[in-house]
Design an enzyme around this catalytic site. Structure first.
Site, PDB file in Angstrom:
ATOM      1  N   ASP A  13     -54.490 -18.095   2.480  1.00 29.18           N
ATOM      2  CA  ASP A  13     -53.273 -17.759   1.763  1.00 29.18           C
ATOM      3  C   ASP A  13     -52.725 -19.062   1.182  1.00 29.18           C
ATOM      4  O   ASP A  13     -53.119 -20.156   1.607  1.00 29.18           O
ATOM      5  CB  ASP A  13     -52.282 -17.127   2.739  1.00 29.18           C
ATOM      6  N   ASP A  15     -48.835 -19.728  -0.234  1.00 24.94           N
ATOM      7  CA  ASP A  15     -47.452 -19.996   0.176  1.00 24.94           C
ATOM      8  C   ASP A  15     -47.278 -19.767   1.678  1.00 24.94           C
ATOM      9  O   ASP A  15     -47.550 -18.680   2.181  1.00 24.94           O
ATOM     10  CB  ASP A  15     -46.487 -19.088  -0.583  1.00 24.94           C
ATOM     11  N   ASP A 174     -50.141 -16.903   7.128  1.00 29.50           N
ATOM     12  CA  ASP A 174     -48.924 -17.050   7.935  1.00 29.50           C
ATOM     13  C   ASP A 174     -48.135 -15.763   8.061  1.00 29.50           C
ATOM     14  O   ASP A 174     -47.103 -15.753   8.745  1.00 29.50           O
ATOM     15  CB  ASP A 174     -48.015 -18.113   7.319  1.00 29.50           C
TER      16      ASP A 174
END
Length: 224
Positions: A13, A15, A174
């Site tokens: 990922d 961001d 995250d």
């Protein structure tokens, strides 16, 4: 002789996993709602949607049903605000500690790497250009040509381009959206604890492992 396909694919990922962009995302989303005189979501609520496609995030944040024109106006406002923000002299989306060193270590191990993100391709390329990450990723999967997370298509395309299998593909993220993406594609989801969803949520959504430092990923790959 053709070069052999890599044995392992590591998909990141962006961001909240590679870069800390929360301040920019929050500021631009607030501005998009403000520009249309709509109630502005709370900062925490905005951070919770980081990782989703912008249109999905806006629908979550609006609190009311939006028609297509309202949705398009807010999403366009968000994207335009982000584009303008990148042109400012003080714009910064820093890499989290250890990211570039870990990418280099994975490259030395001949692991294929990719990105699957809710960020636009334009935004992702801006991050890659800013931090000199051009040589690391064989596949860049964004909402420009894919359904949003947790639909499996981004991972399926990354695996197809790298020539790897789901059981040898790791999705690193995250948020619960990343872990659900991994599950939906039959891949292995690794949650990182320095981003925007907490550890318990990542575990409950099905993360195989949690890591507290990006360097910890190397031990997982070495023993895969």
């Amino acid at each position: 002789m053709a070069e052999a396909a890599p044995d392992i694919l590591v998909v990141f990922d962006c961001d909240g996993t590679l870069v800390d962009s929360q301040h920019n995302v929050v500021a631009c989303m607030r501005l998009a709602f403000e520009s249309l005189s709509m109630p502005v979501p709370e900062d925490l609520a905005i951070r919770r949607t980081i990782g989703l496609n912008p249109d999905t995030a806006v629908r979550h944040l609006a609190g009311v049903t939006l028609d297509d024109i309202q949705l398009e106006n807010i999403v366009s406002g968000y994207k335009n605000a982000f584009f303008k923000r990148r042109l400012l002299p003080d714009h910064h989306e820093p890499l989290f500690p250890g990211v570039k060193e870990t990418l280099s270590a994975l490259a030395a191990r001949k692991a294929a790497m990719a990105v699957a993100t809710g960020k636009s391709l334009r935004g992702l390329n801006a991050v890659i250009n800013q931090h000199g990450l051009h040589d690391y990723f064989t596949s860049l999967q964004t909402p420009d040509h894919n359904p949003g997370k947790p639909h499996p298509q981004m991972l399926e395309r990354a695996m197809m381009e790298a020539g790897t299998s789901p059981e040898r593909t790791f999705m690193i993220g995250d948020t619960t959206f990343d872990i659900m993406l991994a599950k939906n594609a039959g891949c292995r989801g690794i949650g990182v604890t320095w981003g925007y969803h907490d550890a318990d949520e990542l575990t409950e959504s099905g993360a195989e492992r949690l890591i507290d430092r990006v360097e910890d990923l190397l031990d997982i790959i070495d023993t895969a």
